[in-house]
Design a protein around this motif. Structure first.
Motif, PDB file in Angstrom:
ATOM      1  N   ALA A   1      -1.557  14.116   4.651  1.00  0.00           N
ATOM      2  CA  ALA A   1      -2.341  13.575   5.759  1.00  0.00           C
ATOM      3  C   ALA A   1      -1.795  12.226   6.229  1.00  0.00           C
ATOM      4  O   ALA A   1      -1.897  11.883   7.404  1.00  0.00           O
ATOM      5  N   THR A   2      -1.233  11.458   5.311  1.00  0.00           N
ATOM      6  CA  THR A   2      -0.893  10.076   5.665  1.00  0.00           C
ATOM      7  C   THR A   2       0.609   9.785   5.649  1.00  0.00           C
ATOM      8  O   THR A   2       1.011   8.647   5.875  1.00  0.00           O
TER       9      THR A   2
ATOM     10  N   GLY B   1      -4.412  -0.364  -6.659  1.00  0.00           N
ATOM     11  CA  GLY B   1      -5.425   0.393  -5.925  1.00  0.00           C
ATOM     12  C   GLY B   1      -4.811   1.550  -5.172  1.00  0.00           C
ATOM     13  O   GLY B   1      -5.282   2.695  -5.268  1.00  0.00           O
ATOM     14  N   ALA B   2      -3.751   1.282  -4.439  1.00  0.00           N
ATOM     15  CA  ALA B   2      -3.115   2.344  -3.663  1.00  0.00           C
ATOM     16  C   ALA B   2      -2.523   3.396  -4.593  1.00  0.00           C
ATOM     17  O   ALA B   2      -2.479   4.584  -4.262  1.00  0.00           O
TER      18      ALA B   2
ATOM     19  N   THR C   1       0.832  -1.193   0.000  1.00  0.00           N
ATOM     20  CA  THR C   1       0.000   0.000   0.000  1.00  0.00           C
ATOM     21  C   THR C   1       0.871   1.250   0.000  1.00  0.00           C
ATOM     22  O   THR C   1       0.614   2.206  -0.742  1.00  0.00           O
TER      23      THR C   1
ATOM     24  N   PHE D   1       0.941   3.874  -2.958  1.00  0.00           N
ATOM     25  CA  PHE D   1       0.450   5.218  -2.664  1.00  0.00           C
ATOM     26  C   PHE D   1       1.475   6.277  -3.067  1.00  0.00           C
ATOM     27  O   PHE D   1       1.152   7.255  -3.744  1.00  0.00           O
TER      28      PHE D   1
ATOM     29  N   LEU E   1      -5.232  10.065  -7.065  1.00  0.00           N
ATOM     30  CA  LEU E   1      -6.457  10.859  -6.915  1.00  0.00           C
ATOM     31  C   LEU E   1      -6.410  11.785  -5.707  1.00  0.00           C
ATOM     32  O   LEU E   1      -6.906  12.909  -5.757  1.00  0.00           O
ATOM     33  N   SER E   2      -5.838  11.322  -4.615  1.00  0.00           N
ATOM     34  CA  SER E   2      -5.913  12.159  -3.415  1.00  0.00           C
ATOM     35  C   SER E   2      -4.779  13.174  -3.359  1.00  0.00           C
ATOM     36  O   SER E   2      -4.800  14.098  -2.548  1.00  0.00           O
TER      37      SER E   2
ATOM     38  N   ARG F   1      -2.556  16.578  -0.868  1.00  0.00           N
ATOM     39  CA  ARG F   1      -3.261  16.655   0.407  1.00  0.00           C
ATOM     40  C   ARG F   1      -3.346  15.281   1.073  1.00  0.00           C
ATOM     41  O   ARG F   1      -3.127  15.141   2.265  1.00  0.00           O
ATOM     42  N   GLY F   2      -3.671  14.285   0.267  1.00  0.00           N
ATOM     43  CA  GLY F   2      -3.734  12.930   0.793  1.00  0.00           C
ATOM     44  C   GLY F   2      -2.371  12.504   1.313  1.00  0.00           C
ATOM     45  O   GLY F   2      -2.257  11.872   2.364  1.00  0.00           O
TER      46      GLY F   2
ATOM     47  N   ALA G   1       2.943  10.415   7.681  1.00  0.00           N
ATOM     48  CA  ALA G   1       3.508   9.924   8.946  1.00  0.00           C
ATOM     49  C   ALA G   1       3.296   8.420   9.084  1.00  0.00           C
ATOM     50  O   ALA G   1       3.932   7.771   9.904  1.00  0.00           O
ATOM     51  N   PHE G   2       2.389   7.882   8.279  1.00  0.00           N
ATOM     52  CA  PHE G   2       2.172   6.440   8.310  1.00  0.00           C
ATOM     53  C   PHE G   2       2.810   5.755   7.108  1.00  0.00           C
ATOM     54  O   PHE G   2       3.492   4.746   7.247  1.00  0.00           O
ATOM     55  N   PHE G   3       2.602   6.310   5.918  1.00  0.00           N
ATOM     56  CA  PHE G   3       3.055   5.622   4.715  1.00  0.00           C
ATOM     57  C   PHE G   3       4.527   5.897   4.387  1.00  0.00           C
ATOM     58  O   PHE G   3       5.145   5.137   3.653  1.00  0.00           O
TER      59      PHE G   3
ATOM     60  N   ALA H   1       7.157   7.873   6.802  1.00  0.00           N
ATOM     61  CA  ALA H   1       8.158   7.970   7.868  1.00  0.00           C
ATOM     62  C   ALA H   1       8.639   6.605   8.395  1.00  0.00           C
ATOM     63  O   ALA H   1       9.841   6.348   8.415  1.00  0.00           O
TER      64      ALA H   1
ATOM     65  N   ILE I   1      -5.239   5.625  -5.601  1.00  0.00           N
ATOM     66  CA  ILE I   1      -5.604   6.489  -4.474  1.00  0.00           C
ATOM     67  C   ILE I   1      -4.570   7.595  -4.306  1.00  0.00           C
ATOM     68  O   ILE I   1      -4.908   8.760  -4.094  1.00  0.00           O
TER      69      ILE I   1
END
Ligand code: AMP
Ligand code: AMP
Ligand code: AMP
Ligand code: NA
Ligand code: NA
Ligand code: NA
Lengths: 100, 332, 332, 332, 100, 100
Positions: free
Chosen positions: B203-204, B188-189, B50, B54, B195-196, B199-200, B206-208, B210, B192
């Motif tokens: 937002a993410t 899929g990722a 993912t 992403f 598309l996102s 901004r997407g 720190a998870f995807f 770092a 995403i």
């Protein structure tokens, strides 16, 4: 006891065989099955359960004795050569024979 | 340049990712009771696919699809061709059964997502910039070789197979190739991320982004254990396969680097292209072979891809492919 | 100084780590259906051991091995001696069976990684600096006491055991001690931290360092549930063991603080040394006892180490050992 | 204002959270072999509930309990009343059996933590400030409606039930409502956040705050798969329920927004209040109904709450409730 | 049915007993085993399955009836006293008797 | 073989039924049980094992034959209508009859 004899077929096989086995189970007319992940060891070596794709599953199917016989034989003729697999039958007693 | 090779080789061998892989091998060899439970393995896989998808999608949005489609088409083509080249080598030089040659060919045409991810890690640690959108090449290269391998195996190897059977096997392979979890998560990722957009990503990240490198290191601990479990089968695989499993990736890596350079990727992107060409699948391809070519011997294809090519690429291959990329770019 | 004790005691009791531990106890006591699935427990363990080992290894690289080996040898020696001191107390003051005394002695000579980790957390929250390389002492202290305990149990307790049996039991204990998952992960990650150095640390600190305290808190939620499940066995353990399980750690902590101060550790490092001396193993030691001294009664050693010593150390012990460290350093 | 709706609607639909939810639906619909292992689902749930509770508790400490108790009481009251309003609609307009009407009423009076969490995510992405302590309203709204629903079902529906049975069923429901894992984690973490304050927050924010949005996105991937598995039951639920499952939340959202505004919450807090009123439970309520009203048909309440209301709220509902909040605040 | 009687020995025990049990299984000549994690409750209390070290496993072994008898008796004499453990035999029908 | 006949009752049911089933198991006098999570398919559809609350469990209980009979009948009369559930009995051989 007001119970009725039925046969439980247990299949232990590599996870890759899942779809093939479930298709067979359905095609002999079983009304359901129960399935869980297991580790194992056999002729094809030790199969630890850390990677889903390389692990084993155990499938348990309750059916009428003739359907059980059919299931076992089709497992033998269609899948035994292709997959790491063990299958066996045991006698059980159920309350609602019409369910199976 | 030799010295340089030693430099980046050392840096790679002393990276947490590779060292954790080695620790995993050691754990298996000393028969430690360390085990990764299956759900942890699955969770790490979902995360890595993912995250890489992403980031790739966000990078495509940034670069514009115009810049991505040509190299992606080249990647797809390369994935389709590698098995056709691998098959005759395996069949005649290696004297393998047709079905085994086809199955192994599929593995080497397909790709290893973990090797790709480790390569991005390696480039980042070595300070070599790369096009993050190369994840798209990873996505398109997983499946074609599998389909080609199944076709080869069915047509050249099985005599009992009728056309109906072949068609149903192909349909199954195609479905699994497109709806299978790795392609689904990756593509899929990617969508995403595309598309996102920024901004997407903010937002993410720190998870995807770092914790990515640390999680990869932990995952390679598990992969070391899994690979080392196959070391015992090396003898069974035979010396031809051992040579094949190191030499063939190097050759493919060289070709991949040439193509990557030819289509205008940076040194980093060229390295990744070479890595994709060189890497061999050890999850998606074996799963497909068990279903579509169950007569093929899993020991042969799993041992070569998982116990030889994967560790080789991870340790020596990555620096080598980076050098090849520099060489083609004329910046050795 | 009394006030100061209250201050750091309060800070510890109101830290997320301790509060989550309490929440876990509450969950068990109110019969909540909250459960941590086994793979989650295992994943958290792998993370915590790897992270603490990795940071420890990086710290050793920073400090130089020269500064670490002496205190590590002292730690190893202390771990070997504690069971020899515990055994007579348990055997004669506590009137326990020889095999039970040996098994419990092994637990208190060995260490609890989670208590150590919670201690680093506590020091960080209290703003007390410490030598991160103390993780090395954790690594060397897990096993010696277990081997000593097995020897004690086999020699003093079992009459049926021949020398061959003893040797095989020892070999098994030694293998488990060195290849067992906790030592393997801790020592392995330490080596990796040492070898991959600053660069490895930078690459992975967003995973191994940043979320550490939060993950520990979540893990202690689970440990609270596990410990509280044993509360029901407290009566069975008897009042002698309850006293032993609090007084013995305090005594060991005091000695550990003296040694830590003597070998030149900072106040924080001294606290950690005291914590290691005071803590009792509740995972590695029970596992070893089940295999090597299966005649020993698990209720006795598990209840005292898991249901008494562990919660005691976590809540009251940590501040107390910090005070002891200050006292030895003459900075109360 | 219309344009504005489209703007925030688009932003919501293109957020990673919603897109991952859609990807999950796609995975189920194309029969992908992607599966989240149960322990991963449980781990994500534990994380999300703990994180939201912890942040909520810290926010209550910041705001003072004085400011929280009134809106919390209002939330509790609203949760109790919604089933009383839902029941007659379902019973007479929908012609459902009494026990089914009661069970569905319980679902809509209770709340969906995931919807609430997605709403905070949505507000953050849209740059709308909100009172983090609204998590307290989430905590108090889960259970009352379940108890009311069980009472309705038992009293109005079952003829065979004596008072003793009713009392024992109520006692069970109350215990499950208070000691059930979701309330326990939420309220427990809230207390911990409250007690450990700023310092606790600082220590753990890299775990509880930073990666939150990414983890939520991954979790919604799984929820998409779970929800889509129920799409096949939509026909069985019937058209009345489909309409109810979208119209009833909108009506409750409007009332919730009014109350939120009336008790002085900000636009963001008002949105969250509306979301709580509008959302339907699909984990806690079904579990309670299976135990306390096992005669109710799960297909009806699960399909409407999980396959209709949840996706509806996640995609269209959130922007709509934000608009309602603005409308009541007179800042459309 | 062209099936052959065989015995399945099932062992439910604490996870700590894993190595000892598998060693015993091997030493009576079994060609394989299947293993999975379980929760349980018995004479030695409730054993939830959240910590690997404190949990239970279920081991299922298919063998020739005499080997099964031997396995059960050695379990009883060598391990019953040391570990929380339950063991029992049941009759099953297999297709390939030579496999076991 | 110096073994004694006993009955094993196996219950496959939705996880929601856990408490009710275990209460029943206890009330018929069983001294223990073994429990694990399973996936399954039956009259009430496919039950995958990804959400604990929506998944299945398999409970295995060894008891004296009369208690087994009682357990089956109470399952039928008290729980079959409420939960997705299958239950069956099989004969097993144990070594320590007094344990069950
Ligand atoms: N004798 C046996 N008893 C129990 N399970 C077995 C036995 N032999 C094989 N199995 C199971 O069946 C799987 C496949 O067997 P095999 O094809 O012999 O490798 C193994 O991984 C075990 O889980
Ligand atoms: N009557 C029983 N039926 C099914 N499983 C049992 C029974 N008694 C014990 N067990 C299983 O065997 C394990 C060890 O049993 P014990 O030694 O009696 O504590 C338990 O944790 C259960 O998993
Ligand atoms: N014929 C069968 N064989 C094995 N397991 C079954 C069978 N029928 C049902 N089950 C299991 O029992 C559970 C509940 O069954 P049901 O109430 O028919 O949906 C299913 O989810 C399966 O795990
Ligand atoms: Na390749
Ligand atoms: Na100690
Ligand atoms: Na609601």
């Amino acid at each position: 006891m007001n119970t009725h004899p039925m046969t439980k077929v247990t299949i232990v096989c590599e996870a890759f065989a899942r779809e093939s086995v479930l298709r067979l189970v359905e095609s002999v007319g079983a009304h359901g099955y129960t399935l869980f992940a297991v580790e194992g060891s056999g002729a094809r070596g030790v199969r630890p359960a850390d990677i889903q794709e390389f692990s084993n599953i155990q499938v348990e199917v309750i059916l009428q004795p003739p359907a059980a016989e059919q299931l076992l034989h089709r497992l033998q003729s269609e899948l035994f050569a292709k997959y790491a697999m063990v299958a066996y039958a045991s006698e059980i007693q159920v309350l609602r024979p019409s369910k199976f | 340049m030799n010295l340089d090779l030693l430099g980046i080789l050392g840096a790679n061998l002393l990276s947490p990712a590779v060292l954790f892989f080695v620790l995993g091998c050691v754990a298996t060899l000393v028969r430690s009771d360390l085990k990764f439970p299956e759900p942890l393995y699955t969770a790490l896989t979902i995360y890595l696919l993912t995250a890489i998808g992403f980031k790739g999608g966000a990078a495509i949005a940034d670069a514009g699809i115009g810049r991505v489609w040509l190299p992606a088409a080249a990647a797809l083509l390369l994935g389709t061709l590698i098995p056709l080249w691998a098959y005759p080598i395996l069949r005649w030089a290696g004297r393998l059964r047709p079905v085994d040659a086809a199955a192994i060919a599929a593995h080497y045409g397909s790709v290893s997502a973990v090797t790709y991810i480790a390569a991005t890690n390696f480039l980042r640690q070595s300070g070599i910039a790369f096009e993050e959108y190369c994840a798209a090449f990873l996505a398109v290269m997983e499946s074609p070789a599998i389909v080609v391998g199944v076709l080869l195996g069915r047509i050249l190897a099985s005599h009992e197979t009728g056309t109906a059977d072949l068609r149903s096997a192909l349909r199954q392979s195609l479905h699994d190739a497109l709806a299978g979890r790795s392609v689904l998560l990756l593509v899929g990722a990617m969508l995403i991320g595309y598309l996102s957009g920024k901004r997407g990503m903010e937002a993410t990240s720190a998870f995807f982004v770092a914790p990515f490198q640390g999680i990869l290191a932990l995952f390679l601990l598990e992969m070391g254990m899994v690979a080392a479990r196959r070391f015992g089968d090396l003898r069974q695989a035979g010396s031809f396969l051992l040579v094949f499993a190191t030499a063939f990736p190097v050759a493919n890596g060289f070709i991949g680097a040439a193509i990557g350079w030819g289509i205008g990727l940076s040194v980093g992107g060229t390295t990744l292209f070479a890595v994709l060409a060189a890497s061999a699948s050890y999850i998606a391809a074996p799963a497909a072979m068990r279903l579509a070519l169950p007569e093929a011997n899993p020991t042969l294809y799993l041992t070569s891809s998982l116990a030889v090519t994967f560790p080789f690429n991870l340790t020596l291959g990555l620096p080598l492919y980076a050098l090849m990329a520099r060489w083609w770019h004329g910046t050795p």
